[in-house]
Design an enzyme around this catalytic site. Structure first.
Site, PDB file in Angstrom:
ATOM      1  N   CYS A   1       2.388  38.909  29.567  1.00 31.55           N
ATOM      2  CA  CYS A   1       3.260  38.701  28.405  1.00 31.55           C
ATOM      3  C   CYS A   1       3.455  39.970  27.581  1.00 31.55           C
ATOM      4  CB  CYS A   1       2.670  37.646  27.487  1.00 31.55           C
ATOM      5  SG  CYS A   1       2.261  36.114  28.300  1.00 31.55           S
TER       6      CYS A   1
ATOM      7  N   ARG B   1       5.821  44.845  32.948  1.00 28.06           N
ATOM      8  CA  ARG B   1       4.538  44.140  32.932  1.00 28.06           C
ATOM      9  C   ARG B   1       4.607  42.829  33.716  1.00 28.06           C
ATOM     10  NH1 ARG B   1       1.497  45.623  27.973  1.00 28.06           N
ATOM     11  NH2 ARG B   1       0.757  43.496  27.822  1.00 28.06           N
TER      12      ARG B   1
ATOM     13  N   TRP C   1       4.585  35.185  30.586  1.00 29.33           N
ATOM     14  CA  TRP C   1       4.084  35.052  31.959  1.00 29.33           C
ATOM     15  C   TRP C   1       3.271  33.773  31.950  1.00 29.33           C
ATOM     16  CZ3 TRP C   1      -0.462  36.007  35.149  1.00 29.33           C
ATOM     17  CH2 TRP C   1      -0.162  36.385  36.453  1.00 29.33           C
TER      18      TRP C   1
ATOM     19  N   ASN D   1       0.008  36.339  23.205  1.00 28.38           N
ATOM     20  CA  ASN D   1      -0.488  36.708  24.540  1.00 28.38           C
ATOM     21  C   ASN D   1      -1.920  36.235  24.639  1.00 28.38           C
ATOM     22  OD1 ASN D   1       1.856  38.043  24.899  1.00 28.38           O
ATOM     23  ND2 ASN D   1       0.979  40.104  24.962  1.00 28.38           N
ATOM     24  N   GLY D   2      -2.326  35.768  25.807  1.00 30.47           N
ATOM     25  CA  GLY D   2      -3.716  35.363  25.992  1.00 30.47           C
ATOM     26  C   GLY D   2      -3.831  33.866  26.238  1.00 30.47           C
TER      27      GLY D   2
ATOM     28  N   GLU E   1      -5.314  49.354  51.060  1.00 32.74           N
ATOM     29  CA  GLU E   1      -4.242  49.634  50.105  1.00 32.74           C
ATOM     30  C   GLU E   1      -2.864  49.459  50.766  1.00 32.74           C
ATOM     31  OE1 GLU E   1      -4.010  49.781  47.085  1.00 32.74           O
ATOM     32  OE2 GLU E   1      -2.197  50.894  46.628  1.00 32.74           O
TER      33      GLU E   1
ATOM     34  N   LYS F   1      -0.077  46.824  49.455  1.00 31.85           N
ATOM     35  CA  LYS F   1       1.293  47.212  49.097  1.00 31.85           C
ATOM     36  C   LYS F   1       2.295  46.349  49.851  1.00 31.85           C
ATOM     37  CE  LYS F   1       0.796  48.953  46.227  1.00 31.85           C
ATOM     38  NZ  LYS F   1      -0.376  49.453  45.569  1.00 31.85           N
TER      39      LYS F   1
ATOM     40  N   GLU G   1       2.289  42.590  48.600  1.00 30.77           N
ATOM     41  CA  GLU G   1       2.744  42.269  47.247  1.00 30.77           C
ATOM     42  C   GLU G   1       4.241  42.473  47.055  1.00 30.77           C
ATOM     43  OE1 GLU G   1       0.784  44.475  44.117  1.00 30.77           O
ATOM     44  OE2 GLU G   1       0.815  46.295  45.295  1.00 30.77           O
TER      45      GLU G   1
ATOM     46  N   HIS H   1     -14.710  41.479  65.725  1.00 25.85           N
ATOM     47  CA  HIS H   1     -15.535  40.424  65.130  1.00 25.85           C
ATOM     48  C   HIS H   1     -14.675  39.302  64.558  1.00 25.85           C
ATOM     49  CE1 HIS H   1     -19.085  42.822  65.791  1.00 25.85           C
ATOM     50  NE2 HIS H   1     -18.445  43.864  65.273  1.00 25.85           N
TER      51      HIS H   1
ATOM     52  N   LYS I   1       2.272  43.551  35.738  1.00 26.68           N
ATOM     53  CA  LYS I   1       1.803  44.933  35.799  1.00 26.68           C
ATOM     54  C   LYS I   1       0.436  45.083  35.160  1.00 26.68           C
ATOM     55  CE  LYS I   1       2.067  49.274  36.679  1.00 26.68           C
ATOM     56  NZ  LYS I   1       1.748  49.607  38.082  1.00 26.68           N
TER      57      LYS I   1
HETATM   58  C1  F6R Z   1      -1.416  46.601  43.075  1.00 24.82           C
HETATM   59  C2  F6R Z   1      -1.742  46.709  41.666  1.00 24.82           C
HETATM   60  C3  F6R Z   1      -2.891  45.920  41.143  1.00 24.82           C
HETATM   61  C4  F6R Z   1      -3.648  46.726  40.077  1.00 24.82           C
HETATM   62  C5  F6R Z   1      -4.737  45.851  39.440  1.00 24.82           C
HETATM   63  C6  F6R Z   1      -5.583  46.652  38.461  1.00 24.82           C
HETATM   64  O1  F6R Z   1      -0.340  47.408  43.410  1.00 24.82           O
HETATM   65  O2  F6R Z   1      -1.101  47.402  40.922  1.00 24.82           O
HETATM   66  O3  F6R Z   1      -3.744  45.513  42.172  1.00 24.82           O
HETATM   67  O4  F6R Z   1      -4.204  47.846  40.687  1.00 24.82           O
HETATM   68  O5  F6R Z   1      -4.133  44.772  38.788  1.00 24.82           O
HETATM   69  O6  F6R Z   1      -4.798  47.166  37.432  1.00 24.82           O
HETATM   70  P1  F6R Z   1      -5.297  48.379  36.558  1.00 24.82           P
HETATM   71  O7  F6R Z   1      -5.413  49.567  37.435  1.00 24.82           O
HETATM   72  O8  F6R Z   1      -4.255  48.535  35.497  1.00 24.82           O
HETATM   73  O9  F6R Z   1      -6.638  47.988  35.995  1.00 24.82           O
END
Ligand code: F6R
Length: 616
Positions: free
Chosen positions: A2, A27, A75, A100-101, A483, A487, A490, A506, A611
């Protein structure tokens, strides 16, 4: 997650609020809303499901003006994605509130308010707070006191921003565990969940602390701490550029951010390495004494940042000879942890506002660590403010939800930390010099890795019809595989899993058939032969191999059994085994990006993701 914006001024604040929401779009959100105080004690309200642009259209179709207002991007947590659940929530057409929260005890408060005749129009915890404040105002309290009384009844995490259209001289805000900043203008003041929202109107901010309530007027701001005392919070001048969030010539922020990596890494290293060594005191004035004592490192983070930590573990143990553990923050925070003697607690976070990472940090502070060290991209964040030592990544604002430049700059920052620990713990000077030189070359080598884009774009076409993919790597390239899989899943919504290549037989090998693309990262190191055996196992089951290998690795397409119509081998300079995990991450980012574009997904704001994950 949010977004919050609020403004009190002498001019119409509608455009400021809408622009603030737009700047918080990165975000992640699913609905938006805006409320303005109107002359005569009334209020105007617009809410909609979907994007900020839709809210702007709705306001244009039915325009309004006001010198006091709040706006929100939601959100969904409590209640579905509907207009009725969108914020602001309103009580009796006078109190408007955004939040927010999560309010954990909202059900019991709702019952008690129902008993007083309040009718609820949404499924949210937020509406409960709105009526609760209204109830106190109705009893004769001014808005500031009403908020102070109301928050005493709340348990959970919140940043609340509220106004009363019948007391249009102020906005009142309160926070616990959700970020909230106040921005100072000339005869006007602002509030937001993130400085990004307010950069076009101010650079001067204070950050509220846990339990603060603030009374924000056009020409004054009064902050009360958790015990109700008036306190001064330190002002900060933000150095962030308002333009840094523009997309420019790029189709998506994610693509722009992938291409910004050489510069972002160069900025992260700048002024921190000289004369073949990591400069003293880049970690803070008292850092040297503290780092000398470190005998164990505990890294805690989430998602992509956690993957960065996994790479650093290999560096820490191999170069500094210090044991290192890495854990996901949401697990660490709820575990009975045994802390080894002289242990350093390291957090990694792009946003510095990730709820689980912050909770793990606050838990760690009670556990007797030598100190807390944050690697973070947002100078104004809670994580930075709450850690003893900080090393900023200088990636600039990362807007695409999928983390790219934050990840590779985190690796650069982690490399600096591990090299310093290695120096302290006696890594020979000659070896240290070689590694520092390698790290210095990282921006150039990443720049060269970006040149694989046309080749990667082409092979992305092969992933478009796929349901799943497996990513493999060994050693420091196992986190790179994790990673790459994260990517791809997501942003393209293709199911993808990363595995240490040795783990294939395994279990995951059962999934491999002609339909299954297997992506592997093949560096030029002592594990290459082992990896090649794993890849042969994949080929023997008909799996389609996509291999990203160091230019000097002894691996060729014929050997791998890949050809034009079946798999691919992409060779690139990975710059040496120390920096190669960062370099080989780049083609995997490009792969995910181009697959997502071809599949037509919302690359920068993938479904269901935010985000900055400021709630649990
Ligand atoms: C994936 C991604 C998330 C963040 C995670 C932690 O592309 O962006 O997995 O890495 O939510 O976020 P931060 O780094 O802001 O603590």
């Amino acid at each position: 997650m949010c977004g919050i914006v609020g403004a009190i001024a002498q001019r119409d604040v509608t455009a400021i609020l809408v622009e603030g929401l737009r700047r918080l779009e990165y975000r992640g959100y699913d609905s938006t809303g805006l409320a303005l105080a109107q002359p005569g004690g009334d209020l105007a309200l617009w809410r909609t499901v979907g994007k900020v642009a839709r809210l702007a259209e709705k306001i244009k179709a039915n325009p309004g003006e006001g010198v006091l207002g709040v706006a929100h991007s939601r959100w969904a947590t409590h209640g579905g994605v509907t207009e009725a659940n969108a914020h602001p929530h309103v009580s009796e057409n006078r109190i408007a509130l955004i939040h927010n929260g999560i309010i954990e005890n909202y059900l019991e408060i709702r019952e008690s308010l129902r008993g007083k005749g309040y009718v609820f129009h949404s499924e949210t915890d937020t509406e409960v707070v709105t009526h609760l404040i209204h109830d106190f105002v109705k009893q004769g309290h001014d808005l500031t006191d009403a908020v102070k009384l109301a928050v005493k009844q709340l348990t959970g995490a919140y940043a609340i921003v509220v106004f009363d259209a019948q007391q249009p001289d102020r906005i009142v805000v309160a926070r616990i565990a959700s970020p909230l900043v106040i921005g100072f203008g000339n005869g006007e003041n602002f509030v937001a969940s993130d400085v990004q929202a307010l950069l076009p109107v101010t650079r001067s901010f204070i950050f509220l602390e846990e339990g603060d309530v603030a009374d924000v007027r056009r020409d004054s701001v009064t902050v009360f701490d958790a015990r109700g005392r008036v306190v001064e919070r330190k002002r900060h001048e933000s150095s962030l550029s308002a333009d840094a969030v523009e997309r420019g010539e790029y189709a998506h922020y994610m693509l722009k951010e992938i291409h910004e990596q050489p510069q972002a890494i160069a900025d992260t290293l700048e002024g921190r390495i000289a004369n073949d060594r990591v400069l003293p005191n880049i970690f803070g004035v008292d850092a040297d004494a503290l780092l000398q004592r470190v005998r164990h490192v505990q890294i805690v983070a989430c998602g992509t940042s956690y993957h960065g930590g996994l790479v650093a573990r290999y560096w820490c143990e191999a170069l500094a000879g210090i044991p290192c553990s890495v854990e996901i923050a949401s697990e660490y925070r709820y575990r009975d942890v045994v802390v080894p003697k002289d242990s350093l607690f390291v957090t990694i976070s792009q946003s510095g506002e990730t709820a689980d990472t912050l909770a793990a940090l606050s838990q760690a502070k009670k556990l007797g660590y030598l100190g807390t060290f944050a690697i973070c991209n947002v100078p104004e964040s809670s994580l930075v403010r709450e850690s003893d030592l900080v090393l900023m990544t200088r990636a600039g604002p990362e807007i695409g939800v999928a983390s790219t430049k934050a990840n590779t700059t985190q690796l650069a920052a982690l490399a600096l930390l591990m090299l310093e620990l290695a120096r302290i713990n006696g890594l020979p000077a000659e070896r240290l010099r070689e590694l520092v030189a390698e790290l210095t070359s990282l921006p150039r080598v990443v720049d060269a890795a970006l040149k694989t884009e046309p080749e990667v774009r082409k092979l992305a076409e092969r992933f478009v019809p796929k349901q799943s993919a497996i990513f493999l790597g060994r050693g420091t390239y196992w986190p790179v595989a994790l990673e790459g899989a994260l990517k791809l899943k997501e942003i393209s919504y293709i199911h993808a899993e990363g595995y240490p290549a040795g783990e294939l037989k395994h279990g995951p090998l059962a999934l491999v058939d002609a339909e299954m693309p297997v992506v592997a990262v093949a560096p030029n190191d002592h594990l290459l032969e082992k990896l090649k055996s794993n890849l042969a196992e994949v080929r023997a089951r008909g799996g389609e191999l996509f291999v990203f290998a160091d230019a000097n690795a002894d691996i060729d397409a014929h050997q791998l059994g890949v050809h034009e119509a079946h798999g691919a081998l992409v060779k690139l300079d990975s710059g040496g085994n120390f920096i190669a995990p960062a370099v080989l991450t780049v083609p995997l980012q490009l792969l995910a990006y181009h697959v997502a574009v071809l599949r037509g997904t919302d690359v920068d704001q993938p479904r269901n993701l935010a985000k900055s994950v400021t709630v649990e």
